[in-house]
Write an enzyme that holds these catalytic residues in place. Structure first.
Site, PDB file in Angstrom:
ATOM      1  N   ARG A 177       0.807  -1.222   0.000  1.00  0.00           N
ATOM      2  CA  ARG A 177       0.000   0.000   0.000  1.00  0.00           C
ATOM      3  C   ARG A 177       0.844   1.278   0.000  1.00  0.00           C
ATOM      4  O   ARG A 177       0.551   2.241   0.713  1.00  0.00           O
ATOM      5  CB  ARG A 177      -0.957  -0.014   1.197  1.00  0.00           C
ATOM      6  CG  ARG A 177      -1.889  -1.227   1.229  1.00  0.00           C
ATOM      7  CD  ARG A 177      -2.765  -1.315  -0.010  1.00  0.00           C
ATOM      8  NE  ARG A 177      -3.579  -2.513  -0.019  1.00  0.00           N
ATOM      9  CZ  ARG A 177      -3.329  -3.590  -0.766  1.00  0.00           C
ATOM     10  NH1 ARG A 177      -2.266  -3.604  -1.588  1.00  0.00           N
ATOM     11  NH2 ARG A 177      -4.116  -4.637  -0.718  1.00  0.00           N
ATOM     12  N   SER A 227     -11.367   0.817   3.552  1.00  0.00           N
ATOM     13  CA  SER A 227     -10.607   0.561   4.776  1.00  0.00           C
ATOM     14  C   SER A 227     -10.003   1.854   5.304  1.00  0.00           C
ATOM     15  O   SER A 227      -9.372   2.602   4.564  1.00  0.00           O
ATOM     16  CB  SER A 227      -9.490  -0.447   4.500  1.00  0.00           C
ATOM     17  OG  SER A 227     -10.027  -1.699   4.127  1.00  0.00           O
ATOM     18  N   GLU A 302      -5.045   4.797   6.373  1.00  0.00           N
ATOM     19  CA  GLU A 302      -4.855   4.735   4.928  1.00  0.00           C
ATOM     20  C   GLU A 302      -5.429   5.978   4.267  1.00  0.00           C
ATOM     21  O   GLU A 302      -4.892   6.493   3.290  1.00  0.00           O
ATOM     22  CB  GLU A 302      -5.536   3.474   4.395  1.00  0.00           C
ATOM     23  CG  GLU A 302      -5.397   3.239   2.929  1.00  0.00           C
ATOM     24  CD  GLU A 302      -5.953   1.883   2.504  1.00  0.00           C
ATOM     25  OE1 GLU A 302      -6.347   1.784   1.337  1.00  0.00           O
ATOM     26  OE2 GLU A 302      -5.992   0.957   3.321  1.00  0.00           O
TER      27      GLU A 302
END
Length: 325
Positions: A177, A227, A302
């Site tokens: 990520r 998320s 995130e």
């Protein structure tokens, strides 16, 4: 500061598209929060994106480039600058055998389905991820602990001043990520992939399976950003994923205002209707500090928070600052 009318006129000329002034940010983020933006424009093509950024580079005006807004929390205090949105105007795809060239504004599920129709596999894990390809590449997004960078050959785009660049996969240094593209604040306008041949029927079955799993596990009815917290490998080994950790400390379903830690999946925060950015930041701070008190692990967000002055930070940083006031 350059007069608003003159700025809008120049951006319309350079972008080839109308400029929306005093825009409602709730229309541009998937959490459906935010105040007003001074101006929003969706440039007609990659060259127009670069031209707009070059024009704004030396102006005393904050500017921000976004895609589908799926990983962004706009502040209810608004954004005192120009929002450049990369979307349908940059969504072309060219397929030549196993080689694929795509523009950064294409919606990821549409792109993945198109690949599946041509029997090209490797990116099917991303079928259920809302957002544009450019954002997916920057973050090395994906599911099933896979990332889009695994099959990427090269990427093209520009920096915040509109200066073009091109990098091959190695130079992107993809990680879980993340990438150097993200570290350097670069804007993705196109990407090339080399994919493997797969039976289209098998690909379709796999994509259907992924979508069924996502509908079962993740909230769809209320606005959300996906998320909220990143899965840290060290924490995962000891505690499990963020959603499990948040649920274990008893916060699943917790509500602040009209924001709620989803009863379906605790790593999602949903907008029940009129959630404010401060409500969401409050839940992010609560979840992060409570899990840390219980496990010793800090969960990093995130999602990015966009401040009125254009600062872009991980949402847990903005949440901690807001909690300290």
């Amino acid at each position: 500061m350059i007069p608003a009318a003159a700025l809008a006129a120049d951006l319309e000329r350079l972008s080839g598209r109308p400029v929306v002034r005093d825009a409602d940010l709730r229309l541009y983020g998937r959490w459906r929060t935010g105040g007003r933006a001074a101006a929003v424009v969706e440039p007609a093509n990659a060259a127009a994106v670069q031209a707009c950024l070059a024009y704004l580079a030396d102006k005393p005006v904050p500017r921000l480039v976004i895609g589908d807004g799926s990983n962004i929390l706009f502040d209810d205090r608004g954004f005192d600058g120009v929002l450049l949105r990369i979307g349908q105007n940059l969504s072309a795809v060219h397929i030549d055998g196993q080689d694929v060239t795509a523009e950064g504004g294409i919606w990821v599920p549409t792109f993945v389905r198109r690949l599946g129709q041509h029997g090209l596999g490797g990116l099917e894990h991303a079928i259920g991820i809302p957002g544009t390809l450019g954002g997916l590449v920057v973050m090395n997004g994906g599911s099933r602990r896979q990332g889009v960078g695994d099959d990427l050959v090269r990427v093209r785009g520009c920096d915040a001043r509109g200066v073009p660049f091109e990098r091959d996969r190695a130079a992107c240094a993809f990680r879980y990520r993340g990438s150097t593209l993200q570290d350097d604040g670069l804007i993705i306008l196109g990407a090339d992939f080399h994919l493997k041949r797969v039976d289209p029927a098998a690909l379709r079955r796999d994509m259907i399976s992924i979508m069924v799993e996502r509908r079962r596990k993740f909230p769809k009815a209320q606005p959300n950003c996906g998320s909220v917290f990143l899965s840290d490998p060290a924490m995962y080994e000891v505690v499990g994923p963020p959603g499990a950790a948040i649920e274990r400390v008893g916060l699943k379903g917790r509500q602040m205002g009209q924001a709620q830690i989803s009863p379906m999946h605790a790593n999602f925060i949903v907008n029940l209707g009129t959630a404010r950015s401060d409500d969401i930041l409050g839940l992010i701070h609560l979840a992060r500090t409570t899990v840390h008190d219980s496990t010793g692990f800090w969960m990093d967000a995130e999602v990015r928070h966009i401040a009125p002055d254009g600062r872009v930070r991980q949402a847990h940083v903005a949440a901690a600052e807001r909690a300290a006031v």
